[in-house]
Design an enzyme around this catalytic site. Sequence first.
Site, short mmCIF file in Angstrom:
data_model
loop_
_atom_site.label_atom_id
_atom_site.label_comp_id
_atom_site.label_asym_id
_atom_site.label_seq_id
_atom_site.Cartn_x
_atom_site.Cartn_y
_atom_site.Cartn_z
N ASP A 188 4.54 -4.87 -7.35
CA ASP A 188 3.88 -3.63 -6.91
C ASP A 188 4.44 -2.42 -7.66
O ASP A 188 3.90 -1.32 -7.54
CB ASP A 188 4.02 -3.42 -5.39
CG ASP A 188 5.46 -3.46 -4.93
OD1 ASP A 188 6.15 -4.46 -5.19
OD2 ASP A 188 5.91 -2.48 -4.32
N GLY A 226 0.83 -1.21 0.00
CA GLY A 226 0.00 0.00 0.00
C GLY A 226 0.85 1.25 0.00
O GLY A 226 2.07 1.19 0.18
N LYS A 272 4.20 12.24 -3.18
CA LYS A 272 5.07 11.17 -2.69
C LYS A 272 6.03 11.77 -1.66
O LYS A 272 6.69 12.77 -1.95
CB LYS A 272 5.85 10.59 -3.88
CG LYS A 272 6.58 9.29 -3.58
CD LYS A 272 7.12 8.70 -4.87
CE LYS A 272 8.05 7.53 -4.59
NZ LYS A 272 8.69 7.04 -5.82
N ARG A 282 3.64 13.44 -8.36
CA ARG A 282 3.76 12.50 -9.48
C ARG A 282 2.43 12.41 -10.22
O ARG A 282 1.37 12.34 -9.61
CB ARG A 282 4.14 11.13 -8.90
CG ARG A 282 4.20 10.03 -9.93
CD ARG A 282 5.00 8.87 -9.43
NE ARG A 282 4.27 8.04 -8.46
CZ ARG A 282 4.80 6.97 -7.88
NH1 ARG A 282 6.04 6.60 -8.14
NH2 ARG A 282 4.10 6.26 -7.03
N GLY A 307 2.66 3.76 1.40
CA GLY A 307 3.21 4.03 2.73
C GLY A 307 3.77 5.43 2.87
O GLY A 307 4.03 5.90 3.98
P1 AMP Z 1 9.04 0.95 -3.18
O1 AMP Z 1 10.24 0.09 -3.03
O2 AMP Z 1 9.34 2.42 -3.23
O3 AMP Z 1 8.16 0.51 -4.30
O4 AMP Z 1 8.20 0.78 -1.84
C1 AMP Z 1 7.73 -0.46 -1.39
C2 AMP Z 1 6.78 -0.26 -0.25
O5 AMP Z 1 7.43 0.37 0.86
C3 AMP Z 1 5.59 0.62 -0.57
O6 AMP Z 1 4.48 0.12 0.13
C4 AMP Z 1 6.00 1.97 -0.03
O7 AMP Z 1 4.90 2.79 0.27
C5 AMP Z 1 6.76 1.57 1.22
N1 AMP Z 1 7.74 2.59 1.63
C6 AMP Z 1 8.93 2.86 1.04
N2 AMP Z 1 9.57 3.86 1.67
C7 AMP Z 1 8.77 4.24 2.70
C8 AMP Z 1 8.86 5.24 3.74
N3 AMP Z 1 9.91 6.04 3.85
N4 AMP Z 1 7.84 5.32 4.62
C9 AMP Z 1 6.77 4.51 4.52
N5 AMP Z 1 6.62 3.57 3.59
C10 AMP Z 1 7.61 3.42 2.68
MG MG Z 2 6.59 1.02 -5.22
#
Ligand code: AMP
Ligand code: MG
Length: 465
Positions: free
Chosen positions: A241, A82, A105, A169, A84
């Site tokens: 994802d 989800g 973002k 974005r 995050g």
């Molecule tokens: P990503 O690798 O950017 O596709 O992120 C994978 C998951 O980790 C997604 O659910 C993001 O929303 C969550 N996520 C990545 N960085 C953060 C952060 N700094 N705080 C909260 N959630 C994060």
């Molecule tokens: Mg992602």
Amino acid sequence: MSLHIPFDNSYAELPAGFYTRLNPTPVKRADILAWNTPLAEELGIEGTDPTVFAGTTVPDGAAPLAQLYAGHQFGNYNPQLGDGRAILLGEVIDQTGQRRDIQLKGSGPTPYSRMGDGRAWLGPVLREYVVSEAMHALGIPTTRALAAVATGEPVYREQGALPGAVLTRIAASHLRVGTFQIFAHRGQIDELGTLTDYAIARHHPDADGPLGLLKAVCAAQSDLVAAWMSVGFIHGVMNTDNCTISGETIDYGPCAFMDAYHEGRVFSSIDQMGRYAFGNQPRIAVWNMAQLATALIQLFNDKEQAVEDATAIVHAMPGQLQAAWLRRFGAKIGLNDPTSDDQSLIEDLLTLMQTDGADFTNTFANLHTDQARDQFTDRDAFDAWAERWRTRGPDMDLMRRTNPEIIPRNHRIEAMIEAAVAGDMAPFERLMMALGTPFDLPADFDDLRRPPTEAEIVPATFCGT
Ligand code: AMP
Ligand code: MG
């Protein structure tokens, strides 16, 4: 300040189980670092208000929410991910009639933040801004960057306290393979059906049912990954994802464009096994589509038949990818209608390039000149190849239109980020200017064509989110 965004929200009308409604978290400051005027016009946005793009003010007509999804991360299923650290403000219908998402973002924690802080620091925000806009200028489907705003708040990462930022974005949508997976894995078949109808209507209106959707997404992903390969792009985290239903490139984390060509090139510091290495990307795209197929099959009563049909669609994808690859690389060497014989001609060049660590971008951009020849230590081998190539009558104009003269090289991005952290946005502006016309680079940007020196090479990129 006055801002008008002509919101027309549809995702917020879907059942409550698809998302959590919440506002972005206000921040201390809202200093606009970058604003994409042509994109704002395309979206019908009038005026601006930095506090909106920092997440501090919710604009009229927005329906802020965090989307729910799951996904395979490096091959392992994570049942709940989800947004995050992202919030969908809403959607607009752009000047061409396309529905587009407007998402912040780095806009604060959500119920899906898990251990994260919901924030982003300036480095990844500017990296995504530059690389996604460069991708767009290269003519490759991608999410776009509308704004980058400094929050005036520190974000704590391994390196210590870093300046916080928010990226705005724009995407055709944020639907991903993982959005389908979460409902399929939970056995929420009604939601899966609703999502499938929504995705077809929004992205692939000609698709006939779930299997038609699968076929359309396989085609879009085949074209996308072939396009990445043709510019030496390594996504770095092709988790399900991060794999869109629209066929746009999304989530510029530890991504990079290759300098010296190598099929096995990996940049991401977390990709220890090389799962997402350059040359693996087509295979992974197929693997991701197999996961989408697995989710969509849940919609059928006759599972056996559905499995058979879906399998046939996924099994056709390597052929589609190969055809798209041949078209792309054929054009790179000036061939409009490449044959299967040309496939080995291209592969032989790539083998020579790999042996000598030739610069991917510059080799193709200069193939017809001595500059390309100079990239090779085995000049005889290159000359022999070039002779074979010339007998095919390459179209130099096609090559000029196809091969970029500039890509966002890693060492330039790192230098740009370093300057921005010190308050100097000039390298960012200059990079953006040069990357805006990749097929016709003005001479005053010649220095940006240069590959990194030994000392400038950036060996790895970090998620460092
Ligand atoms: P990503 O690798 O950017 O596709 O992120 C994978 C998951 O980790 C997604 O659910 C993001 O929303 C969550 N996520 C990545 N960085 C953060 C952060 N700094 N705080 C909260 N959630 C994060
Ligand atoms: Mg992602």
